[in-house]
Design a protein around this motif. Sequence first.
Motif, PDB file in Angstrom:
ATOM      1  N   SER A 174       0.845  -1.190   0.000  1.00  0.00           N
ATOM      2  CA  SER A 174       0.000   0.000   0.000  1.00  0.00           C
ATOM      3  C   SER A 174       0.882   1.242   0.000  1.00  0.00           C
ATOM      4  O   SER A 174       1.886   1.278   0.711  1.00  0.00           O
ATOM      5  CB  SER A 174      -0.915   0.018   1.230  1.00  0.00           C
ATOM      6  N   PRO A 175       0.538   2.270  -0.792  1.00  0.00           N
ATOM      7  CA  PRO A 175       1.305   3.529  -0.767  1.00  0.00           C
ATOM      8  C   PRO A 175       1.306   4.169   0.616  1.00  0.00           C
ATOM      9  O   PRO A 175       2.260   4.827   1.003  1.00  0.00           O
ATOM     10  CB  PRO A 175       0.574   4.417  -1.790  1.00  0.00           C
ATOM     11  N   VAL A 176       0.212   3.979   1.361  1.00  0.00           N
ATOM     12  CA  VAL A 176       0.106   4.466   2.737  1.00  0.00           C
ATOM     13  C   VAL A 176      -0.056   3.244   3.637  1.00  0.00           C
ATOM     14  O   VAL A 176      -1.120   2.620   3.653  1.00  0.00           O
ATOM     15  CB  VAL A 176      -1.097   5.421   2.908  1.00  0.00           C
ATOM     16  N   PRO A 177       0.978   2.857   4.386  1.00  0.00           N
ATOM     17  CA  PRO A 177       0.923   1.612   5.175  1.00  0.00           C
ATOM     18  C   PRO A 177      -0.285   1.503   6.101  1.00  0.00           C
ATOM     19  O   PRO A 177      -0.840   0.415   6.267  1.00  0.00           O
ATOM     20  CB  PRO A 177       2.236   1.656   5.961  1.00  0.00           C
ATOM     21  N   THR A 178      -0.726   2.620   6.690  1.00  0.00           N
ATOM     22  CA  THR A 178      -1.852   2.541   7.625  1.00  0.00           C
ATOM     23  C   THR A 178      -3.191   2.307   6.914  1.00  0.00           C
ATOM     24  O   THR A 178      -4.180   1.979   7.563  1.00  0.00           O
ATOM     25  CB  THR A 178      -1.953   3.830   8.458  1.00  0.00           C
ATOM     26  N   LEU A 179      -3.207   2.471   5.591  1.00  0.00           N
ATOM     27  CA  LEU A 179      -4.438   2.252   4.828  1.00  0.00           C
ATOM     28  C   LEU A 179      -4.441   0.894   4.126  1.00  0.00           C
ATOM     29  O   LEU A 179      -5.352   0.597   3.341  1.00  0.00           O
ATOM     30  CB  LEU A 179      -4.632   3.370   3.797  1.00  0.00           C
ATOM     31  N   TRP A 209      -7.167  -4.864   8.182  1.00  0.00           N
ATOM     32  CA  TRP A 209      -8.045  -3.724   7.916  1.00  0.00           C
ATOM     33  C   TRP A 209      -7.302  -2.412   8.175  1.00  0.00           C
ATOM     34  O   TRP A 209      -6.433  -2.353   9.047  1.00  0.00           O
ATOM     35  CB  TRP A 209      -9.298  -3.792   8.786  1.00  0.00           C
ATOM     36  N   PRO A 210      -7.651  -1.361   7.433  1.00  0.00           N
ATOM     37  CA  PRO A 210      -6.939  -0.080   7.576  1.00  0.00           C
ATOM     38  C   PRO A 210      -7.213   0.601   8.911  1.00  0.00           C
ATOM     39  O   PRO A 210      -8.188   0.294   9.607  1.00  0.00           O
ATOM     40  CB  PRO A 210      -7.483   0.758   6.408  1.00  0.00           C
ATOM     41  N   VAL A 211      -6.332   1.533   9.261  1.00  0.00           N
ATOM     42  CA  VAL A 211      -6.495   2.334  10.471  1.00  0.00           C
ATOM     43  C   VAL A 211      -7.566   3.395  10.206  1.00  0.00           C
ATOM     44  O   VAL A 211      -7.563   4.050   9.159  1.00  0.00           O
ATOM     45  CB  VAL A 211      -5.166   2.989  10.876  1.00  0.00           C
ATOM     46  N   ALA A 212      -8.472   3.569  11.131  1.00  0.00           N
ATOM     47  CA  ALA A 212      -9.556   4.540  10.972  1.00  0.00           C
ATOM     48  C   ALA A 212      -9.021   5.968  10.959  1.00  0.00           C
ATOM     49  O   ALA A 212      -7.957   6.268  11.520  1.00  0.00           O
ATOM     50  CB  ALA A 212     -10.576   4.374  12.093  1.00  0.00           C
TER      51      ALA A 212
END
Length: 335
Positions: A174-179, A209-212
């Motif tokens: 993922s380009p954004v690890p938390t997503l 699952w991604p971080v809210a």
Amino acid sequence: MIHPNNPMTLIRTTLALLLAGSSLTHAGDFIRQTQLKNGLTWDFHPASNLGSTWSPIPVGTGGSVFSLYATGNKATPRIIKLDESTMGTAFPTVELTIRSQDPHVPARTRADQPFSVKIKRHGASQKLISLRHTLEKYNPATHSNNAQAAPKNVWLQLPIKTQQSGKFYPSIPSPVPTLAEGEETFTAYATGVKGKQLHPLKSASVQVWPVASVSITGIRANATVKSTAKLNKVTVSCRNLYPDSVTYVQIYRGNARLGTLGRILPQTVIRFDTKVPQNQKIPLGNWADTLPDGQYTLEVLHITPFNQRKPERLGYASFVIDRGMHASGLVMHQL
């Protein structure tokens, strides 16, 4: 206890392990036994997804593959392979489990939270086991398998031990690890009688699952407002709220301070117990009408199985109410 010299015990144990991790709910769900030597297949329908059952035919001399199939949902009506295990005198029996701080079954975790993988083996003690780690990215719009993204595989060679375990952090691309969101599957393999072809012994998966996150609009950071009517137009929009979570908004005096216990706005409490993350716009109502002048922080908190179920901050907005109807220095400092 599993006895490697007792093939009937191995058969019953193998089927019990397959059923233990299944979610059989339809009459059409079944287990397929395939004889490796001649390719003969036999399908049978277990009476329950609990306990154990006997194989309808003996394990072949070259071993047998047991595959667990189930019917999909409305979006995926086809037959889906849930699990697979190979057994025979040349193969070890493997138990493979995945756990995270979320006790949900099947296993799931959050993109920023670790999970553990535990492997136990019985029989064929000198047989090497290879572990395939498969990373499958989900489509964030549907929170399901992304047909356009090919899974990534990483192979590991395991030392010959009766039991071993490891701690992993999610590694879905993922380009954004938390997503990041998707599924990570670990499958144990061993070679057959001829020592060339790899056969699956056991697999286990964990959903990631991604971080809210939250967006608070309608007010600038550290803004000074002269009318609470403007504050009543503030909106709170949340994305990717964890499937097992409680989210709420609180308000307290002063600048933002982590761990502050404020006044919860009762109409903002949102509870989810779902299979996938949720997006939610949280209504605030006329929350600011009774606030006296002063500095405040509006804070959005999220409770999940992680962080010992203690609230985690998703976002906040600090502001000052100054109606201009008081003498300087007389603004109250208690909520």
